[in-house]
Scaffold this motif. Structure first.
Motif, PDB file in Angstrom:
ATOM      1  N   GLU A  39       0.894  -1.164   0.000  1.00 52.06           N
ATOM      2  CA  GLU A  39       0.000   0.000   0.000  1.00 52.06           C
ATOM      3  C   GLU A  39       0.929   1.211   0.000  1.00 52.06           C
ATOM      4  OE1 GLU A  39      -3.318   0.011   2.794  1.00 52.06           O
ATOM      5  OE2 GLU A  39      -2.907  -2.118   3.139  1.00 52.06           O
TER       6      GLU A  39
ATOM      7  N   ASP B 207       0.902   4.351  -0.765  1.00 54.24           N
ATOM      8  CA  ASP B 207       0.552   5.627  -0.133  1.00 54.24           C
ATOM      9  C   ASP B 207       0.754   5.549   1.383  1.00 54.24           C
ATOM     10  OD1 ASP B 207      -0.074   6.775  -2.572  1.00 54.24           O
ATOM     11  OD2 ASP B 207      -2.232   6.399  -2.383  1.00 54.24           O
TER      12      ASP B 207
ATOM     13  N   HIS C 274       4.485   5.580   2.134  1.00 47.33           N
ATOM     14  CA  HIS C 274       5.037   6.939   2.047  1.00 47.33           C
ATOM     15  C   HIS C 274       4.621   7.793   3.246  1.00 47.33           C
ATOM     16  CE1 HIS C 274       7.298   6.929  -1.639  1.00 47.33           C
ATOM     17  NE2 HIS C 274       6.330   6.241  -2.223  1.00 47.33           N
ATOM     18  N   GLU C 275       3.385   7.635   3.697  1.00 45.02           N
ATOM     19  CA  GLU C 275       2.942   8.379   4.881  1.00 45.02           C
ATOM     20  C   GLU C 275       3.780   8.020   6.099  1.00 45.02           C
ATOM     21  OE1 GLU C 275      -1.249   8.299   5.801  1.00 45.02           O
ATOM     22  OE2 GLU C 275      -1.780   8.474   3.684  1.00 45.02           O
TER      23      GLU C 275
ATOM     24  N   GLU D 245       7.292   9.471   5.604  1.00 43.05           N
ATOM     25  CA  GLU D 245       7.325  10.918   5.848  1.00 43.05           C
ATOM     26  C   GLU D 245       7.237  11.224   7.347  1.00 43.05           C
ATOM     27  OE1 GLU D 245       4.229  12.592   3.434  1.00 43.05           O
ATOM     28  OE2 GLU D 245       5.256  12.039   1.568  1.00 43.05           O
TER      29      GLU D 245
END
Length: 133
Positions: A13, A15, A18-19, A22
């Motif tokens: 997944e 996204d 990346h969340e 970050e």
């Protein structure tokens, strides 16, 4: 963080990966996000030896357990110190036998993950320094 903390975040997944990446970057961690176990394997073999490997249990092309097993067999200078698993499958019988130092269940609070990983990175030695099971 006062030390050079680093992590590979592996989740198909992308996204979500990346969340999480970050979030860790925002807390001064060096982060590599991988969308596949193969990408994480290649990064490890290329010499990115993070303190932590955080992987999803069920990846599209592989199992997070397989990725942890692969990483545990690397020479110590390439092997992450801490193995963490994140999964939405708490009832999966595989979860109990993964050899992860930490297991988080989705939806996991990133502050809890950060806190636990920071605690383990400060501790001398982890179960990951033991020979592969």
């Amino acid at each position: 963080m006062s030390h050079d903390a680093s992590i590979i975040v592996c989740d198909d997944e992308i996204d979500l990966a990346h969340e999480i990446g970050e979030f860790f970057q925002g807390h001064d961690w060096r982060v590599l996000v991988c969308g596949t176990a193969e990408a994480a394997r290649k990064a490890l073999l290329a010499g990115f030896a993070p303190q932590c490997l955080l992987t999803d249990l069920r990846l599209n092309e592989a199992s997070g357990a397989d990725l942890i097993s692969f990483a545990r067999q690397l020479p110590p200078y390439l092997r992450p110190r801490i193995f963490a698993l994140i999964t939405g499958h708490a009832a999966d019988p595989e979860v109990a036998s993964l050899g992860a130092d930490l297991i988080f269940f989705k939806p996991a609070d990133p502050f809890d993950i950060l806190s636990d990983l920071e605690r383990l990175t400060r501790e001398p030695g982890t179960t990951s320094e033991l020979p592969p099971a």
